[in-house]
Write a protein that holds these residues in place. Structure first.
Motif, short mmCIF file in Angstrom:
data_model
loop_
_atom_site.label_atom_id
_atom_site.label_comp_id
_atom_site.label_asym_id
_atom_site.label_seq_id
_atom_site.Cartn_x
_atom_site.Cartn_y
_atom_site.Cartn_z
N GLU A 75 28.27 112.43 -69.23
CA GLU A 75 27.25 111.90 -70.14
C GLU A 75 27.89 111.10 -71.27
O GLU A 75 27.34 110.09 -71.71
N LYS A 76 29.04 111.55 -71.73
CA LYS A 76 29.74 110.83 -72.80
C LYS A 76 30.18 109.44 -72.31
O LYS A 76 30.02 108.45 -73.00
N ARG A 77 30.73 109.38 -71.06
CA ARG A 77 31.14 108.08 -70.50
C ARG A 77 29.93 107.17 -70.31
O ARG A 77 29.99 105.97 -70.58
N ILE A 78 28.81 107.73 -69.84
CA ILE A 78 27.59 106.93 -69.66
C ILE A 78 27.11 106.38 -71.00
O ILE A 78 26.75 105.20 -71.11
N GLU A 83 28.92 105.84 -73.73
CA GLU A 83 29.87 104.81 -74.18
C GLU A 83 29.63 103.50 -73.45
O GLU A 83 29.64 102.42 -74.06
N ARG A 84 29.43 103.58 -72.13
CA ARG A 84 29.18 102.38 -71.35
C ARG A 84 27.88 101.70 -71.79
O ARG A 84 27.81 100.48 -71.91
N ARG A 85 26.84 102.49 -72.05
CA ARG A 85 25.57 101.94 -72.50
C ARG A 85 25.74 101.22 -73.83
O ARG A 85 25.22 100.11 -74.03
N HIS A 86 26.49 101.82 -74.74
CA HIS A 86 26.73 101.18 -76.04
C HIS A 86 27.51 99.88 -75.88
O HIS A 86 27.23 98.89 -76.57
N ARG A 87 28.50 99.87 -74.98
CA ARG A 87 29.26 98.63 -74.76
C ARG A 87 28.38 97.54 -74.19
O ARG A 87 28.47 96.38 -74.59
N VAL A 88 27.50 97.91 -73.24
CA VAL A 88 26.60 96.92 -72.64
C VAL A 88 25.64 96.37 -73.69
O VAL A 88 25.40 95.16 -73.76
N GLU A 89 25.07 97.24 -74.53
CA GLU A 89 24.16 96.79 -75.58
C GLU A 89 24.87 95.87 -76.57
O GLU A 89 24.32 94.85 -76.98
N ALA A 90 26.09 96.23 -76.96
CA ALA A 90 26.84 95.38 -77.89
C ALA A 90 27.15 94.03 -77.27
O ALA A 90 27.04 92.99 -77.93
N PHE A 91 27.50 94.04 -75.98
CA PHE A 91 27.78 92.77 -75.30
C PHE A 91 26.52 91.91 -75.20
O PHE A 91 26.57 90.70 -75.40
N ALA A 92 25.37 92.53 -74.94
CA ALA A 92 24.11 91.79 -74.85
C ALA A 92 23.75 91.17 -76.21
O ALA A 92 23.34 90.01 -76.28
N LYS A 93 23.93 91.94 -77.28
CA LYS A 93 23.64 91.40 -78.61
C LYS A 93 24.57 90.23 -78.95
O LYS A 93 24.13 89.20 -79.46
#
Length: 137
Positions: free
Chosen positions: A12-15, A17-27
Motif C-alpha cells: 500500500e505504501k508503494r501504491i 508513492e506511485r500515485r503521488h508521483r503520477v499526480e505530481a507528473f500530471a500537474k
C-alpha cells in the motif's frame, strides 16, 4: 518470511508513492502545456494558421458571383451601427469606472430620486437612516 500485515503495508505504501508521483507528473505536465500554449509565439502561430486555413477554405468554395455594391442607405446604416457600438462600449467603460457596475449606478440614481444618502458612501448606519426617513413621513 514477512508477516502478511507488514507485506500489505509495504504494498500500500508503494501504491501511494506511485500515485503521488503520477499526480505530481500530471500537474507538472499541465503547467508546462499551459505555459507553452499561452506563450505569445504559440498564440501568434495559431492565429496565422487560422487565417491561412480560413483563406484556403474560402478560395476552394468561392463561386464567382457578381459584385454587390452597397447602397448609400446601407452604408449610412453600417456607420450608425458601428458608432452606436463604440458609444455603448464607452458608456459601459464609464459606468464601470465611476460606479463599479450598472447595479451600483442604478442604486445611486434611485437614492438621488428618493433624496437618500449615497449608498456607495458605505455608512454603517444606512438602515437606521432609511428607517428614520420612513418614520418622519
Amino acid at each position: 518470511m514477512i508477516p502478511p500485515d507488514q507485506e500489505i503495508y509495504e504494498v500500500e505504501k508503494r501504491i501511494a508513492e506511485r500515485r503521488h508521483r503520477v499526480e505530481a507528473f500530471a500537474k507538472q505536465s499541465g503547467r508546462s502545456a499551459m505555459r507553452a500554449l499561452t506563450s505569445p509565439w504559440a498564440l501568434a502561430g495559431a492565429a496565422v494558421i487560422g487565417f491561412l486555413a480560413a483563406g484556403g477554405i474560402q478560395r476552394r468554395h468561392a463561386k464567382p458571383e457578381p459584385q454587390h455594391r452597397m447602397s448609400a442607405s446601407d452604408k449610412k446604416a453600417a456607420k450608425a451601427s458601428a458608432f452606436s457600438g463604440l458609444a455603448m462600449t464607452a458608456a459601459t467603460w464609464l459606468i464601470k469606472s465611476q460606479f463599479g457596475s450598472p447595479v451600483a449606478m442604478a442604486q445611486y440614481f434611485l437614492a438621488k430620486l428618493k433624496k437618500e444618502p449615497d449608498p456607495r458612501a458605505g455608512s454603517p448606519s444606512l438602515r437606521s437612516d432609511r428607517a428614520a426617513a420612513t418614520t418622519r413621513r
